[in-house]
Design a protein around this motif. Structure first.
Motif, mmCIF file in Angstrom:
data_model
loop_
_atom_site.group_PDB
_atom_site.id
_atom_site.type_symbol
_atom_site.label_atom_id
_atom_site.label_comp_id
_atom_site.label_asym_id
_atom_site.label_seq_id
_atom_site.Cartn_x
_atom_site.Cartn_y
_atom_site.Cartn_z
ATOM 1 N N SER A 185 34.505 44.901 39.318
ATOM 2 C CA SER A 185 35.524 45.750 38.672
ATOM 3 C C SER A 185 35.909 45.105 37.367
ATOM 4 C CB SER A 185 36.864 44.938 39.308
ATOM 5 O OG SER A 185 36.375 43.629 39.995
ATOM 6 N N ARG A 186 34.956 43.356 36.835
ATOM 7 C CA ARG A 186 35.353 42.615 35.722
ATOM 8 C C ARG A 186 34.947 43.681 34.725
ATOM 9 N NH1 ARG A 186 32.578 37.640 37.763
ATOM 10 N NH2 ARG A 186 31.182 39.701 38.846
ATOM 11 N N ARG A 187 33.998 43.889 34.168
ATOM 12 C CA ARG A 187 33.151 44.454 33.340
ATOM 13 C C ARG A 187 33.416 45.913 33.484
ATOM 14 N NH1 ARG A 187 27.979 42.722 35.582
ATOM 15 N NH2 ARG A 187 27.464 44.739 36.654
ATOM 16 N N VAL A 188 34.335 46.566 34.073
ATOM 17 C CA VAL A 188 35.124 47.727 34.122
ATOM 18 C C VAL A 188 36.552 47.295 33.057
ATOM 19 C CG1 VAL A 188 36.252 50.059 35.183
ATOM 20 C CG2 VAL A 188 33.911 49.077 35.369
ATOM 21 N N THR A 189 36.446 46.421 33.601
ATOM 22 C CA THR A 189 38.172 46.345 32.962
ATOM 23 C C THR A 189 38.346 46.024 31.651
ATOM 24 O OG1 THR A 189 38.819 45.292 35.266
ATOM 25 C CG2 THR A 189 39.739 44.707 32.822
#
Length: 301
Positions: A185-189
């Motif tokens: 989720s951090r990279r996608v954010t």
């Protein structure tokens, strides 16, 4: 008999995560008026681009240790979600040029009851009974918020654009749910925030929007909104690991209420019917996430 101590222990308490979600709904509610102020010194696309570029930069700093592991699927997921975020926030920002921040917040909240309809149309998941009740309340609230006159419902351009923006945010929610289990989720954010900013800047020439004159007000609001956007996303990702979706949705229902309070302090005044419509939309957000309890089956001997 229960002692006072036992009663106190049985009393439900608000967790740190829930307090954090309440705090971000207050911040979230105030962003509508902040965007409206920014539009006095900037065009919609430039402000959206600057806002999300700031958020992407901040999120990248927090996630710098994991960004090297970015996969093609995460790049695809972030790009797809970024497109929906762009349409959601760009149309909302265009709408704020002609409608009040309070009305914009109430209409935007419609994304919650819209989600079950999209899931039905795309994923073939039939909405539950309470979802239909929420949809009916939301539709009624929207009609009252739009201000029916002489028996007719006339949506202004700003209201229509904001409604389409809410639809785009609903698609965003579905995409996030679709990719959640297979991406970081951090990279996608970071990707989705950067894609939103990039699309905003690239479309400025096509729409004829010029670069605004330098303004400290614009810089301050864009940076502040960037921090708010990154903070909201990071807090949601952290808090919803332990807060049930239904309880979180009840908390999120307060966002348009906070926007209405901020708008009223700033001098906005919605008519009585519009306030009733806004209240119905808030109720629809809560109701659409409720699930009726099933009675336990009894077996006879």
């Amino acid at each position: 008999m229960e002692t006072v101590t036992q009663l106190a222990q049985n009393k439900p308490a608000i967790s740190r995560q829930e307090l954090a979600l309440i705090a971000i709904t207050m911040i979230w509610g105030g962003t509508f008026l902040a965007v409206q102020q920014a539009l006095t010194v900037s065009g919609p696309l430039f402000f959206v681009g600057l806002r999300f570029a700031s958020a992407a930069l901040l999120a990248a700093v927090f996630s710098r240790k994991v960004m090297r592991g970015l996969t093609r699927r995460e790049l695809w997921a972030g790009s797809a979600i970024g497109v929906t975020i762009f349409f959601g926030y760009a149309l909302q920002t265009y709408g704020l040029q002609t409608i009040s921040s309070s009305k914009s917040a109430f209409i935007t909240a419609l994304y919650v009851p819209i989600v079950p309809l999209l899931q039905w149309g795309v994923l073939k998941r039939r909405p539950l009974v309470m979802s239909w009740v929420g949809i009916a309340l939301a539709f009624t609230g929207l009609i009252l918020l739009a201000g029916p006159q002489a028996g007719q419902v006339a949506f202004s351009l700003g209201e229509f654009l904001t409604l389409i923006g809410a639809l785009s945010i609903a698609v965003e929610i579905i995409l996030i749910g679709h990719f959640a289990g297979s991406v970081d989720s951090r990279r996608v954010t970071v990707v989705q925030l950067a894609v939103t900013a990039l699309i905003s800047f690239l479309l400025m020439p096509a729409t004829g929007e010029a670069l605004p004159a330098f303004s400290w007000l614009l810089i301050g609001l864009a940076m502040g909104m960037g921090v708010a956007s990154a903070l909201i996303q990071l807090t949601i990702n952290w808090a919803q690991k332990s807060v049930a979706p239904t309880r979180a949705t009840v908390i999120y229902a307060g966002e348009p209420v906070w926007a209405g309070i901020v708008g009223r302090i700033a001098g906005e005044r919605l008519p009585g019917l519009a306030l009733l419509g806004g209240a119905l939309i808030v109720v629809s957000v809560v109701v659409s996430e409720l699930k009726p309890r099933r009675k336990p089956r009894t077996t006879g001997r």
